[in-house]
Scaffold this active site. Sequence first.
Site, PDB file in Angstrom:
ATOM      1  N   TYR A 116       0.790  -1.233   0.000  1.00  0.00           N
ATOM      2  CA  TYR A 116       0.000   0.000   0.000  1.00  0.00           C
ATOM      3  C   TYR A 116       0.826   1.289   0.000  1.00  0.00           C
ATOM      4  O   TYR A 116       0.271   2.382   0.018  1.00  0.00           O
ATOM      5  CB  TYR A 116      -0.963  -0.002   1.201  1.00  0.00           C
ATOM      6  CG  TYR A 116      -1.981  -1.119   1.108  1.00  0.00           C
ATOM      7  CD1 TYR A 116      -2.910  -1.155   0.074  1.00  0.00           C
ATOM      8  CD2 TYR A 116      -1.998  -2.157   2.029  1.00  0.00           C
ATOM      9  CE1 TYR A 116      -3.833  -2.187  -0.037  1.00  0.00           C
ATOM     10  CE2 TYR A 116      -2.925  -3.198   1.932  1.00  0.00           C
ATOM     11  CZ  TYR A 116      -3.832  -3.202   0.903  1.00  0.00           C
ATOM     12  OH  TYR A 116      -4.739  -4.215   0.793  1.00  0.00           O
ATOM     13  N   HIS A 157     -15.714  -5.603  -1.329  1.00  0.00           N
ATOM     14  CA  HIS A 157     -15.981  -6.973  -1.750  1.00  0.00           C
ATOM     15  C   HIS A 157     -17.084  -7.643  -0.941  1.00  0.00           C
ATOM     16  O   HIS A 157     -17.392  -8.818  -1.166  1.00  0.00           O
ATOM     17  CB  HIS A 157     -14.685  -7.795  -1.640  1.00  0.00           C
ATOM     18  CG  HIS A 157     -13.463  -7.027  -2.038  1.00  0.00           C
ATOM     19  ND1 HIS A 157     -13.261  -6.595  -3.331  1.00  0.00           N
ATOM     20  CD2 HIS A 157     -12.396  -6.558  -1.318  1.00  0.00           C
ATOM     21  CE1 HIS A 157     -12.110  -5.921  -3.390  1.00  0.00           C
ATOM     22  NE2 HIS A 157     -11.576  -5.871  -2.187  1.00  0.00           N
ATOM     23  N   HIS A 180      -9.058   2.660  -5.660  1.00  0.00           N
ATOM     24  CA  HIS A 180      -8.243   1.704  -4.909  1.00  0.00           C
ATOM     25  C   HIS A 180      -6.776   2.006  -5.141  1.00  0.00           C
ATOM     26  O   HIS A 180      -6.372   2.306  -6.274  1.00  0.00           O
ATOM     27  CB  HIS A 180      -8.523   0.268  -5.358  1.00  0.00           C
ATOM     28  CG  HIS A 180      -9.926  -0.147  -5.096  1.00  0.00           C
ATOM     29  ND1 HIS A 180     -10.358  -0.503  -3.839  1.00  0.00           N
ATOM     30  CD2 HIS A 180     -11.006  -0.217  -5.908  1.00  0.00           C
ATOM     31  CE1 HIS A 180     -11.642  -0.787  -3.897  1.00  0.00           C
ATOM     32  NE2 HIS A 180     -12.068  -0.612  -5.133  1.00  0.00           N
ATOM     33  N   SER A 226      -4.350  -0.289  -4.742  1.00  0.00           N
ATOM     34  CA  SER A 226      -3.805  -1.452  -5.446  1.00  0.00           C
ATOM     35  C   SER A 226      -4.703  -1.812  -6.626  1.00  0.00           C
ATOM     36  O   SER A 226      -5.864  -1.402  -6.689  1.00  0.00           O
ATOM     37  CB  SER A 226      -3.699  -2.638  -4.479  1.00  0.00           C
ATOM     38  OG  SER A 226      -4.986  -3.009  -3.999  1.00  0.00           O
TER      39      SER A 226
HETATM   40  O1  CA2 Z   1      -6.252  -1.202  -2.846  1.00  0.00           O
HETATM   41  C1  CA2 Z   1      -7.081  -0.663  -2.093  1.00  0.00           C
HETATM   42  O2  CA2 Z   1      -7.181   0.556  -1.973  1.00  0.00           O
HETATM   43  C2  CA2 Z   1      -8.008  -1.541  -1.241  1.00  0.00           C
HETATM   44  O3  CA2 Z   1      -9.271  -0.897  -1.170  1.00  0.00           O
HETATM   45  C3  CA2 Z   1      -7.370  -1.629   0.128  1.00  0.00           C
HETATM   46  C4  CA2 Z   1      -8.121  -2.565   1.066  1.00  0.00           C
HETATM   47  C5  CA2 Z   1      -8.327  -3.942   0.425  1.00  0.00           C
HETATM   48  O4  CA2 Z   1      -9.113  -4.758   1.259  1.00  0.00           O
HETATM   49  C6  CA2 Z   1      -9.002  -3.807  -0.934  1.00  0.00           C
HETATM   50  O5  CA2 Z   1      -9.114  -5.098  -1.494  1.00  0.00           O
HETATM   51  C7  CA2 Z   1      -8.199  -2.924  -1.853  1.00  0.00           C
HETATM   52  C8  CA2 Z   1      -7.326  -2.774   2.350  1.00  0.00           C
HETATM   53  C9  CA2 Z   1      -7.036  -1.509   3.078  1.00  0.00           C
HETATM   54  C10 CA2 Z   1      -6.072  -1.847   4.154  1.00  0.00           C
HETATM   55  O6  CA2 Z   1      -5.088  -0.853   4.170  1.00  0.00           O
HETATM   56  C11 CA2 Z   1      -3.959  -1.118   4.869  1.00  0.00           C
HETATM   57  C12 CA2 Z   1      -2.969  -0.190   4.775  1.00  0.00           C
HETATM   58  C13 CA2 Z   1      -1.782  -0.404   5.444  1.00  0.00           C
HETATM   59  C14 CA2 Z   1      -1.628  -1.540   6.221  1.00  0.00           C
HETATM   60  C15 CA2 Z   1      -2.631  -2.470   6.323  1.00  0.00           C
HETATM   61  C16 CA2 Z   1      -3.820  -2.251   5.655  1.00  0.00           C
END
Ligand code: CA2
Length: 147
Positions: A22, A80, A100, A102
């Site tokens: 991220y 999701h 998003h 990612s």
């Molecule tokens: O890619 C993205 O922006 C997501 O929305 C991020 C979500 C994930 O569940 C989606 O599938 C894609 C997760 C956010 C968690 O963010 C973190 C950041 C740093 C450390 C841990 C989690």
Amino acid sequence: MKILVLHGPNLNLLGLREPTIYGQTNLAHIDAGLQDMAAEANCELVTFQSNHEGTLIDRVHQALADGVTGIVINPGGLTHTSIALRDAITGVGLPTVEVHLSNIHAREEFRHHSYLAPIAIGQVAGFGPLSYRLGLQALIYHLQKAD
Ligand code: CA2
């Protein structure tokens, strides 16, 4: 023009954990960059993060009373899973861009499906913090076109 930027669960950890997925930029820094962009476009911008589905839904509902004209949302993992968040956005009828950090389509299969994508005006994924900037730019363009 008044835009609401919503960040879903765990996005408060940005820059603190999992930098390989991220990135190293924190949420405050992303929000500050969006504020600068909005100011240049003469647009009011409000940002909000919550780890709670119901709190995000309440904020979507509140958007109409607050005079919000469009939403940029990174729903995080709720992308999701949450029919309720999708229903809230459909319910208020505000143009919404899904973003998003990612590329969810290049990750695990369970991340490929988004409940929000069919009701969003568009989706930006895979560009890190730039996804938010591209999403905001697209929403501003969409709102200006509608004027
Ligand atoms: O890619 C993205 O922006 C997501 O929305 C991020 C979500 C994930 O569940 C989606 O599938 C894609 C997760 C956010 C968690 O963010 C973190 C950041 C740093 C450390 C841990 C989690």
